[in-house]
Write an enzyme that holds these catalytic residues in place. Structure first.
Site, PDB file in Angstrom:
ATOM      1  N   PHE A  40       0.857  -1.189   0.000  1.00  0.00           N
ATOM      2  CA  PHE A  40       0.000   0.000   0.000  1.00  0.00           C
ATOM      3  C   PHE A  40       0.889   1.233   0.000  1.00  0.00           C
ATOM      4  CE2 PHE A  40      -2.413   3.514   1.716  1.00  0.00           C
ATOM      5  CZ  PHE A  40      -3.565   3.441   0.944  1.00  0.00           C
ATOM      6  N   LYS A  67       2.794   9.212   8.464  1.00  0.00           N
ATOM      7  CA  LYS A  67       1.816   8.989   9.524  1.00  0.00           C
ATOM      8  C   LYS A  67       2.260   9.473  10.917  1.00  0.00           C
ATOM      9  CE  LYS A  67      -1.252   5.479   7.690  1.00  0.00           C
ATOM     10  NZ  LYS A  67      -0.837   4.937   6.382  1.00  0.00           N
ATOM     11  N   ASP A 120       9.116   2.509   1.744  1.00  0.00           N
ATOM     12  CA  ASP A 120       7.962   3.276   2.204  1.00  0.00           C
ATOM     13  C   ASP A 120       7.826   3.016   3.707  1.00  0.00           C
ATOM     14  OD1 ASP A 120       5.465   4.132   2.980  1.00  0.00           O
ATOM     15  OD2 ASP A 120       4.457   3.471   1.145  1.00  0.00           O
TER      16      ASP A 120
HETATM   17  C1  LIG Z   1      -0.993   5.258   4.980  1.00  0.00           C
HETATM   18  C2  LIG Z   1       0.075   4.853   4.045  1.00  0.00           C
HETATM   19  C3  LIG Z   1       0.352   5.599   2.890  1.00  0.00           C
HETATM   20  C4  LIG Z   1      -0.500   6.758   2.462  1.00  0.00           C
HETATM   21  O1  LIG Z   1      -0.420   7.824   3.347  1.00  0.00           O
HETATM   22  P1  LIG Z   1      -1.486   9.027   3.218  1.00  0.00           P
HETATM   23  O2  LIG Z   1      -1.003  10.006   4.243  1.00  0.00           O
HETATM   24  O3  LIG Z   1      -2.836   8.473   3.503  1.00  0.00           O
HETATM   25  O4  LIG Z   1      -1.369   9.553   1.829  1.00  0.00           O
HETATM   26  C5  LIG Z   1       1.420   5.211   2.109  1.00  0.00           C
HETATM   27  N1  LIG Z   1       2.184   4.146   2.443  1.00  0.00           N
HETATM   28  C6  LIG Z   1       1.948   3.421   3.534  1.00  0.00           C
HETATM   29  C7  LIG Z   1       2.843   2.272   3.865  1.00  0.00           C
HETATM   30  C8  LIG Z   1       0.877   3.733   4.372  1.00  0.00           C
HETATM   31  O5  LIG Z   1       0.627   2.972   5.448  1.00  0.00           O
END
Ligand SMILES: *Cc1c(COP(=O)(O)O)cnc(C)c1O
Length: 420
Positions: free
Chosen positions: A150, A270, A241
């Site tokens: 994700f 986050k 990420d």
């Molecule tokens: C939540 C998340 C995103 C997206 O972040 P947003 O602030 O909602 O755009 C991207 N990568 C990972 C691994 C995430 O958990």
């Protein structure tokens, strides 16, 4: 105003708020649980009927210091009174100070600030594409990502996300992405061999150190170490990420520290602002090739977000929260494993790092994670699904031993109420 009044405002009688009215005005793009949250303190939140909940969602792994933490309350007040936004036409001390903290506490040399995880990943993908074009002479760069990953909800990041459910009806998707199974080194090597057969095309490999939304699946050390070697041999950039697992949640400051490797580029969002919107894309100096005009964000790195995020970072360090994350994580997994033993037909395993943990349900059970989340909410415990078969536990990093015990008790009660 004293700190006490700021932290604990006098609470009037609970004010009823109607979800029906909300739905009349807000675009219906979220499946919301039917409770109305009004205030929070530490690891607890209260709904509009005055009921309290243990918050093991923390704004989806975001409220690092919980709710109404005195250090954050102070930082927000201090910064809004001093200067909150000026744009990147000018020098911003708070942005420079936060970048310095991040560089001194990671493998990165430089930082670009934005406002969310998706945006941070967009920056990483743009940087990797520019590097492929200008340094390696690749005309059509490809970014490899993993199934069940994700990376966000923008067009490039839903394309990067290896889950068709996020892409459906939003095609045409972005060109230049290719997917491989996670933690499978043979599949990755085969994909690179095939894509690079005639000429190099693979610009970057972009992975989560632990897959969060995709089911709380930790990365395998040997897999990531081999990827690091492949990237070094071929000049491919390794992008991690760290939007969900970074900022201390794994028990280390960055998820990659659990894997014994360093990425070339990584992203954070986050937990970075403790709930204030901020994202960051960090890179090593050899791939820091953006020039003025290449990339920008109006709000990115403003004094408000950076001042508050720096306070979150400094509090994490000063209060030695990584140790708390490790100890409370152990305690939580032990408790979850004990509960799992009581429900062998329901639970397949418990997995995670630090304070990002998943209760993994058996594929063959009819129960889905949302059923358990609903039952837990009824017992005063907020949880969040990570896909249909994983219940995710991501409390604030300040969570206490007593709160973990209480959460386990409430979970146990909810499972027995489901009468499985
Ligand atoms: C939540 C998340 C995103 C997206 O972040 P947003 O602030 O909602 O755009 C991207 N990568 C990972 C691994 C995430 O958990």
């Amino acid at each position: 105003m004293s700190l006490e009044t700021l932290v604990s405002p006098p609470i009037a009688a609970a004010s009823p708020y109607s979800p029906t009215e909300f739905d009349a005005y807000v675009i219906n793009s979220y499946a919301r649980f039917p409770i109305v949250l009004e205030r929070g303190a530490g690891c607890r939140v209260w709904d509009s009927e005055g009921r309290d909940y243990l918050d093991f969602v923390a704004g989806i792994a975001t409220c690092t210091l919980g709710h109404a933490h005195p250090a954050m309350v102070n930082a927000v007040n201090r910064q809004i009174q001093k200067l909150h936004h000026v744009s990147n036409l000018f020098y911003i001390p708070e942005q420079g100070d936060l970048a310095k903290w991040l560089v001194e506490h990671s493998c990165a040399d430089r930082v670009f600030f934005c406002n969310s995880g998706a945006e941070a990943n967009e920056g990483a993908i743009k940087l990797a594409r520019k590097y492929a074009h200008t340094v390696r002479g690749i005309a059509n760069p490809i970014v490899l990502t993993a199934h069940a990953s994700f990376h966000g909800r923008t067009l490039a990041t839903i394309t990067a996300t290896g889950q068709p459910k996020y892409q459906k009806n939003f095609d045409p998707l972005m060109p230049g992405f290719h997917y491989v199974p996670y933690n499978d080194i043979a599949a990755l090597e085969a994909a690179i061999a095939q894509l690079d057969a005639d000429q190099p095309q693979v610009a970057a490999i972009m992975l989560e150190a632990l897959q969060g939304e995709g089911g709380v699946r930790p990365g395998d050390r040997a897999y990531f170490q081999r990827i690091r070697e492949i990237c070094d041999e071929k000049g491919i950039l390794l992008i991690l990420d760290e939007v969900q697992v970074g900022m201390g949640r794994s028990g280390q400051l960055w998820g990659y520290e659990n894997l014994g490797i360093e990425p070339d580029i990584f992203t954070s969002a986050k937990g970075l602002g403790g709930g204030i919107p901020i994202g960051a894309m960090l890179c090593k100096s050899f791939c820091d090739i953006f020039q003025p005009g290449d990339h920008a964000s109006t709000f990115g790195g403003n004094p408000f977000a950076c001042g508050v995020a720096l306070t979150v970072c400094e509090t994490l360090e000063r209060d030695n929260l990584l140790q708390n994350v490790q100890e409370r994580g152990e305690q939580l997994r032990e408790g979850l494993r004990a509960i799992a033993q009581q429900y062998p037909a329901l639970v397949a395993e418990v997995r995670g790092w630090g304070l990002i943990n998943g209760l993994v349900l058996k594929e063959e059970t009819a129960t889905v994670s949302a059923d358990i989340v609903k039952a837990a909410i009824a017992q005063g415990l907020l949880l969040v699904p990570a896909g249909p078969k994983v219940v995710r536990f991501v409390p604030p990093l300040i969570v206490t031993a007593a709160e973990i015990e209480q959460a386990l008790g409430r979970l146990n009660q909810s499972l027995s109420n489901l009468s499985l």
